[in-house]
Design an enzyme around this catalytic site. Structure first.
Site, mmCIF file in Angstrom:
data_model
loop_
_atom_site.group_PDB
_atom_site.id
_atom_site.type_symbol
_atom_site.label_atom_id
_atom_site.label_comp_id
_atom_site.label_asym_id
_atom_site.label_seq_id
_atom_site.Cartn_x
_atom_site.Cartn_y
_atom_site.Cartn_z
ATOM 1 N N ASP A 68 0.846 -1.202 0.139
ATOM 2 C CA ASP A 68 -0.138 -0.052 0.072
ATOM 3 C C ASP A 68 0.723 1.246 0.066
ATOM 4 O OD1 ASP A 68 -2.261 -1.747 0.131
ATOM 5 O OD2 ASP A 68 -2.882 -1.254 2.069
ATOM 6 N N LEU A 187 -9.108 4.869 11.482
ATOM 7 C CA LEU A 187 -9.619 3.680 11.997
ATOM 8 C C LEU A 187 -9.002 3.478 13.230
ATOM 9 C CD1 LEU A 187 -11.861 1.394 11.639
ATOM 10 C CD2 LEU A 187 -10.011 0.122 10.431
#
Length: 247
Positions: A68, A187
């Site tokens: 990522d 998150l």
């Protein structure tokens, strides 16, 4: 799509086999392959490569082989050019680079046949303004974060939305997240998971001193201004956890 760019995390062992094989596969199908400079070193037949910053403007598709982090770095360079990115997981974290090596060729075949859906994601543009003058500008796919250093005290931030005072924070910092970034730092800090293509931005305080401060979801087309009220402390602006700017 005739011109395909390839960026790989060159220190991954798999890249040494995958990249040359991918170049051969694309070339056999009449595609012109443009390699990022470090990636070109993995291909014995490659004569040269292109600096990563220049690659998006020269291609119609980018294949990113890595994790990522690799994809985030490429996405910031693509910016508003609109070049689609196919993320292939060679790293340890694969939320964004969800395509596996086994799926790479079928995915490309589907893409070239017009059977793959291209998904658009919201990006952020952050500008640093000091005494009325813009001193820096950055793009981010995941998030823009203001945070204190390890030895600093709580910092004070004032937030305005479209020119109207919205809220103040006394906290360790503030995350401004896209829906894509809602499953990342946001998150972990207690923010909501937002559907990835939703046109929204999330404000998430980090360890707020005020218990009533909670994450706020805003329309993505609103201008968010964060004013640092704290003086004489080390405060950092970070983009996607990869680029830093001292405030």
């Amino acid at each position: 799509m005739k011109r395909v760019g390839i960026v790989a995390k060159s220190d991954r062992p798999e890249a040494r086999e995958v990249v040359p094989a991918l170049v051969r596969w694309l070339s056999a199908r009449g595609k012109q392959v443009v390699l990022e400079k470090e990636t070109a070193a993995l291909v014995p037949t490659a004569t040269s490569g292109v600096p990563k910053a220049d690659l998006p403007a020269q291609v119609e598709l980018l294949v990113v082989l890595g994790g990522d982090g690799t994809l985030l770095s490429v996405a910031r360079l693509v910016g508003d050019l609109g070049v689609p990115i196919l993320g292939v997981n060679l790293g340890g974290l694969g939320f964004l680079t969800a395509t596996t090596l086994e799926e790479l060729v079928p995915a490309l075949e589907a893409l070239f046949a017009g059977r793959m859906q291209v998904e658009e994601r919201t990006m952020l543009v952050a500008q640093v303004v000091r005494q009325g003058e813009r001193s820096a500008a950055y793009a981010a796919l995941n998030d823009v974060v203001l945070t204190k250093s390890a030895m600093s005290r709580i910092i004070d931030l004032a937030v305005a939305v479209d020119g109207q005072a919205a809220t103040d924070y006394r906290a360790d910092g503030l995350i401004i997240s896209t829906p894509t970034g809602s499953t990342a730092y946001g998150l972990s800090a207690g923010g909501p998971i937002v559907y990835p293509t939703m046109d929204a931005v999330v404000l998430i305080p980090i360890c707020s001193h005020t218990l009533t401060n909670r994450p706020i979801v805003l329309p993505a087309d609103l201008r968010i201004e964060v004013t640092l009220l704290t003086e004489n402390q080390d405060v950092m602006l970070t983009l996607d956890g990869q680029v830093g700017h001292a405030l």
